[in-house]
Write a protein that holds these residues in place. Structure first.
Motif, PDB file in Angstrom:
ATOM      1  N   TRP A 106       3.345  -7.063 -17.413  1.00  0.00           N
ATOM      2  CA  TRP A 106       2.683  -8.308 -17.008  1.00  0.00           C
ATOM      3  C   TRP A 106       2.109  -9.055 -18.219  1.00  0.00           C
ATOM      4  N   ASN A 107       2.234 -10.385 -18.170  1.00  0.00           N
ATOM      5  CA  ASN A 107       1.640 -11.227 -19.210  1.00  0.00           C
ATOM      6  C   ASN A 107       0.123 -11.207 -19.045  1.00  0.00           C
ATOM      7  N   PRO A 108      -0.616 -10.676 -19.995  1.00  0.00           N
ATOM      8  CA  PRO A 108      -2.076 -10.559 -19.843  1.00  0.00           C
ATOM      9  C   PRO A 108      -2.775 -11.899 -19.623  1.00  0.00           C
ATOM     10  N   ALA A 109      -2.115 -12.999 -20.000  1.00  0.00           N
ATOM     11  CA  ALA A 109      -2.724 -14.317 -19.786  1.00  0.00           C
ATOM     12  C   ALA A 109      -2.690 -14.735 -18.321  1.00  0.00           C
ATOM     13  N   ASP A 110      -1.850 -14.082 -17.525  1.00  0.00           N
ATOM     14  CA  ASP A 110      -1.736 -14.410 -16.098  1.00  0.00           C
ATOM     15  C   ASP A 110      -2.672 -13.523 -15.288  1.00  0.00           C
ATOM     16  N   ARG A 111      -3.583 -14.151 -14.575  1.00  0.00           N
ATOM     17  CA  ARG A 111      -4.529 -13.400 -13.756  1.00  0.00           C
ATOM     18  C   ARG A 111      -3.817 -12.878 -12.510  1.00  0.00           C
ATOM     19  N   LEU A 112      -4.260 -11.710 -12.053  1.00  0.00           N
ATOM     20  CA  LEU A 112      -3.573 -11.068 -10.924  1.00  0.00           C
ATOM     21  C   LEU A 112      -4.580 -10.451  -9.971  1.00  0.00           C
ATOM     22  N   GLY A 113      -4.388 -10.733  -8.681  1.00  0.00           N
ATOM     23  CA  GLY A 113      -5.171 -10.092  -7.632  1.00  0.00           C
ATOM     24  C   GLY A 113      -4.255  -9.356  -6.675  1.00  0.00           C
ATOM     25  N   LEU A 114      -4.830  -8.531  -5.817  1.00  0.00           N
ATOM     26  CA  LEU A 114      -4.050  -7.725  -4.872  1.00  0.00           C
ATOM     27  C   LEU A 114      -4.589  -7.911  -3.455  1.00  0.00           C
ATOM     28  N   MET A 115      -3.717  -8.328  -2.562  1.00  0.00           N
ATOM     29  CA  MET A 115      -4.054  -8.421  -1.141  1.00  0.00           C
ATOM     30  C   MET A 115      -3.124  -7.490  -0.370  1.00  0.00           C
ATOM     31  N   VAL A 116      -3.673  -6.772   0.608  1.00  0.00           N
ATOM     32  CA  VAL A 116      -2.910  -5.801   1.389  1.00  0.00           C
ATOM     33  C   VAL A 116      -3.210  -6.019   2.860  1.00  0.00           C
ATOM     34  N   TYR A 117      -2.200  -5.843   3.695  1.00  0.00           N
ATOM     35  CA  TYR A 117      -2.442  -5.891   5.142  1.00  0.00           C
ATOM     36  C   TYR A 117      -1.731  -4.722   5.833  1.00  0.00           C
ATOM     37  N   GLY A 118      -2.315  -4.311   6.977  1.00  0.00           N
ATOM     38  CA  GLY A 118      -1.717  -3.245   7.774  1.00  0.00           C
ATOM     39  C   GLY A 118      -2.033  -1.845   7.297  1.00  0.00           C
ATOM     40  N   HIS A 119      -2.994  -1.678   6.412  1.00  0.00           N
ATOM     41  CA  HIS A 119      -3.254  -0.373   5.802  1.00  0.00           C
ATOM     42  C   HIS A 119      -4.414   0.380   6.440  1.00  0.00           C
ATOM     43  N   ARG A 120      -5.096  -0.235   7.400  1.00  0.00           N
ATOM     44  CA  ARG A 120      -6.264   0.430   7.986  1.00  0.00           C
ATOM     45  C   ARG A 120      -6.148   0.670   9.480  1.00  0.00           C
ATOM     46  N   SER A 121      -5.319  -0.103  10.163  1.00  0.00           N
ATOM     47  CA  SER A 121      -5.211   0.013  11.621  1.00  0.00           C
ATOM     48  C   SER A 121      -3.784  -0.286  12.041  1.00  0.00           C
ATOM     49  N   LYS A 122      -3.266   0.485  13.021  1.00  0.00           N
ATOM     50  CA  LYS A 122      -1.870   0.303  13.409  1.00  0.00           C
ATOM     51  C   LYS A 122      -1.653  -0.840  14.392  1.00  0.00           C
ATOM     52  N   GLY A 123      -2.725  -1.454  14.913  1.00  0.00           N
ATOM     53  CA  GLY A 123      -2.513  -2.510  15.902  1.00  0.00           C
ATOM     54  C   GLY A 123      -3.371  -3.738  15.701  1.00  0.00           C
ATOM     55  N   ASP A 124      -3.888  -3.962  14.480  1.00  0.00           N
ATOM     56  CA  ASP A 124      -4.850  -5.033  14.244  1.00  0.00           C
ATOM     57  C   ASP A 124      -4.211  -6.127  13.388  1.00  0.00           C
ATOM     58  N   CYS A 125      -4.036  -7.309  13.979  1.00  0.00           N
ATOM     59  CA  CYS A 125      -3.448  -8.426  13.242  1.00  0.00           C
ATOM     60  C   CYS A 125      -4.402  -8.989  12.189  1.00  0.00           C
ATOM     61  N   LYS A 126      -5.673  -8.603  12.224  1.00  0.00           N
ATOM     62  CA  LYS A 126      -6.652  -9.084  11.248  1.00  0.00           C
ATOM     63  C   LYS A 126      -6.851  -8.098  10.102  1.00  0.00           C
ATOM     64  N   ASP A 127      -6.041  -7.092  10.062  1.00  0.00           N
ATOM     65  CA  ASP A 127      -6.175  -6.068   9.021  1.00  0.00           C
ATOM     66  C   ASP A 127      -5.575  -6.594   7.710  1.00  0.00           C
ATOM     67  N   ILE A 128      -6.322  -7.494   7.062  1.00  0.00           N
ATOM     68  CA  ILE A 128      -5.918  -8.112   5.800  1.00  0.00           C
ATOM     69  C   ILE A 128      -7.086  -7.956   4.833  1.00  0.00           C
ATOM     70  N   GLU A 129      -6.834  -7.445   3.655  1.00  0.00           N
ATOM     71  CA  GLU A 129      -7.928  -7.180   2.710  1.00  0.00           C
ATOM     72  C   GLU A 129      -7.522  -7.622   1.305  1.00  0.00           C
ATOM     73  N   LEU A 130      -8.401  -8.393   0.663  1.00  0.00           N
ATOM     74  CA  LEU A 130      -8.241  -8.724  -0.741  1.00  0.00           C
ATOM     75  C   LEU A 130      -8.834  -7.561  -1.538  1.00  0.00           C
ATOM     76  N   MET A 131      -8.000  -6.600  -1.885  1.00  0.00           N
ATOM     77  CA  MET A 131      -8.485  -5.374  -2.515  1.00  0.00           C
ATOM     78  C   MET A 131      -8.909  -5.595  -3.964  1.00  0.00           C
ATOM     79  N   VAL A 132      -8.208  -6.483  -4.656  1.00  0.00           N
ATOM     80  CA  VAL A 132      -8.573  -6.832  -6.037  1.00  0.00           C
ATOM     81  C   VAL A 132      -8.587  -8.350  -6.142  1.00  0.00           C
ATOM     82  N   PRO A 133      -9.743  -8.975  -6.272  1.00  0.00           N
ATOM     83  CA  PRO A 133      -9.798 -10.444  -6.379  1.00  0.00           C
ATOM     84  C   PRO A 133      -9.071 -10.925  -7.626  1.00  0.00           C
TER      85      PRO A 133
END
Length: 561
Positions: A67-94
């Motif tokens: 990765w180019n260190p000049a480019d900022r990077l965040g991580l968003m994940v969904y579906g990792h905490r509940s098997k039936g929740d459409c709101k299971d979206i988390e910005l794990m790394v801003p």
């Protein structure tokens, strides 16, 4: 603009990492990126012999290293905490200064289990990046249809009109459902982006490369039609949808088959046809049917009534879950091969068996045990599946490779044929023979064994030698057994029996018989030492001659009268 990676089938991220290294020459400043990872249950599915989440972790590692260190990077994940929740979206790394260790740790800890909220993830990413002034773009990679409440095509159009610089380039990966493909094409069309098809992991690499070029201003032709396609199911009078559990996403898998039978009372009658894939749409004559839905290890029966002029929808609940396993070797590679996976029910009855490095089972809700076998090594674990589960039953195998070669003499030629190699556990008492573990007849002989000490005996003819070996898990152990042996060829003129004795006599003036053959000639391998050969003829006469075996040598012995 926002740059979002949605990875339902992540194996191609490696190529994306390489592509991101391509020309940044036109950029005066870094970009802001949110990496949105799909952690829905389908991520335990397979790609190129490994689970998708495993491929994702490896691909993310590769991207982070380049990765180019000049480019900022965040991580968003969904579906990792509940098997039936459409709101299971988390910005794990801003989005912030590039921190590869933090992102890697977060990705390694993901346990896929949930649903696939594409639209809400796009909204969340847009909100997280709304205040940025850096350059960015959206790349969406999906293998299926949005099943949560919002319409992602409408959300894409809404974000485009909002003036937040939203553009989505979309890759449809191995999308069999025409409705899903139409939806993905619509997202690209509504946001002014490019749509590309990727039929497998290798073509995904090319598609990702083209899309990244498009984010840097290159002209890439979209494969999406300029106008929405007509309903692909138009004119079909039956549609089939399967779900693992009530309220969950429909299954999208070509392994599903639908056997249709005429109904005879409450039983199956004559077979009519079979449809393949889920979901599916086709035509069938009106009537009463029983449909047997087969999905890998699972079978379920459902009634179906088709009336003239009315479309029939067979939306079935399988009451089942997905089970996979990423077997590893203690002290060795993270993935095992040449293995056998077996699933038994709680009564011990074998119900499924697979040989892939990463297996995938579809099992009815219940309790089971999973056993992983490689050679003589086994590892087992009990587990339970509830309807809608997607679980990984991790197993670690204690196994090392023992590679045995044999020679006739120290530093001499290897034994290439007629070899028998036997592996036993060391004896518990002196003078006893240890428990037999395995026998091979190849040169060299290969054994997969649990770590520990073993007695290895190599035999050719009457020659044998035993060596103690230590096997370590995750590592090869190479062992050479020197037989310290030679070969004697004996000729007679029609003897009925040829015996070979040790040359020394015991206290009873008897010699120990080493071998006997009832052929007129003999070709025998013996350990080094002194021997006597005795040929017995039909008339009772005997011919006797002493000889000595030297290591690695052959000698001829004439016992003709």
């Amino acid at each position: 603009m926002i740059k979002v990676f949605r990875l339902s089938f992540i194996a191609g991220l490696l190529s994306l990492g390489l592509a991101l290294l391509a020309p940044h020459t036109a950029q005066a400043q870094g970009t802001d990126t949110i990496l949105v990872l799909d952690a829905s249950g389908s991520m335990w599915g397979q790609v190129d012999g490994q689970s998708k989440i495993s491929a994702a972790r490896q691909a993310v590692d590769s991207i982070l290293s380049k990765w180019n260190p000049a480019d900022r990077l965040g991580l968003m994940v969904y579906g990792h905490r509940s098997k039936g929740d459409c709101k299971d979206i988390e910005l794990m790394v801003p989005v912030s200064k590039f921190d590869p260790a933090r992102i890697k740790s977060a990705v390694d800890g993901i346990d896929p289990k949930g649903k696939t909220p594409i639209a809400d993830s796009l909204r969340a990413a847009a909100a997280a990046l709304h205040s940025t002034e850096n350059k960015a773009t959206v790349i969406l990679v999906s293998d299926g249809i949005e099943t949560c409440a919002p319409d992602p095509c409408a959300v894409a159009a809404e974000l485009k009109k909002a003036g937040v610089g939203f553009i989505a380039h979309v890759i449809g990966l191995d999308v069999a459902d025409p409705l899903a493909k139409g939806q993905l094409q619509c997202i690209a069309r509504a946001s002014g982006g490019v749509y590309l098809d990727a039929r497998n992991a290798s073509s995904l690499e090319g598609a990702l490369t083209k899309v990244v070029e498009a984010t840097h201003g290159a002209v890439v032709a979209s494969e999406a039609p300029t106008k929405p396609a007509a309903d692909p199911y138009l004119g079909k009078n039956i549609r089939g949808v399967a779900r693992l559990a009530e309220g969950l996403d429909p299954v999208s898998d070509q392994d599903v088959n639908w056997g249709v039978y005429k109904r005879s009372g409450d039983e199956k009658g004559e077979g009519v046809t079979t449809f393949y894939g889920a979901p599916f749409a086709d035509n069938i004559a009106p009537g009463d049917y029983i449909v047997v839905v087969g999905y890998r290890q699972l079978k379920r029966e459902f009634p179906l009534k088709v009336e003239k002029g009315k479309p029939a929808v067979l939306d079935v609940i399988l009451d089942a879950g997905y089970v996979t396993s990423e077997g590893s070797v203690a002290g060795g590679p993270s993935k095992v091969d040449n293995v056998v996976w077996q699933v038994a029910d709680k009564g011990g009855t074998l119900i499924a068996q697979e040989y892939d490095a990463v297996p995938r089972f579809v099992l009815a809700a219940g309790s089971y045990s999973l056993t992983l076998t490689k050679g003589q090594s086994k590892s087992s674990k009990p587990f339970s599946v509830t309807a809608g589960d997607t679980i990984n039953v991790a197993l670690t195998l204690d196994v090392g490779k023992l590679i045995v070669t044999s020679t006739y003499a120290e530093g001499g030629a290897r034994v290439e044929r007629d070899i028998v190699v036997e592996v036993r556990l060391p004896p518990k008492l002196d003078g006893d023979e240890g428990e037999k573990v395995a026998t091979e007849y190849d040169a060299p002989s290969l054994f997969d064994l649990p770590s520990g000490n073993y007695d290895v005996t190599a035999s050719v003819g009457e020659a044998k030698h035993t060596v103690r070996a230590e096997v370590k898990s995750g590592a090869p152990t190479r062992l050479t057994v020197n037989l310290d042996a030679g070969v004697v060829g004996i000729k007679t003129d029609g003897a009925q029996q040829i015996e070979i004795f040790g040359a020394e006599r015991d206290i009873n003036d008897e010699r120990k018989r080493v071998s006997v053959t009832y052929d007129a000639n003999a070709n025998t391998t013996l350990n080094t030492g002194d021997y006597v050969a005795v040929a017995t003829y039909a008339d009772g006469q005997k011919a006797e001659k002493p000889f000595t075996i030297a290591a690695g040598k052959r000698q001829a012995l004439d016992l003709r009268r």
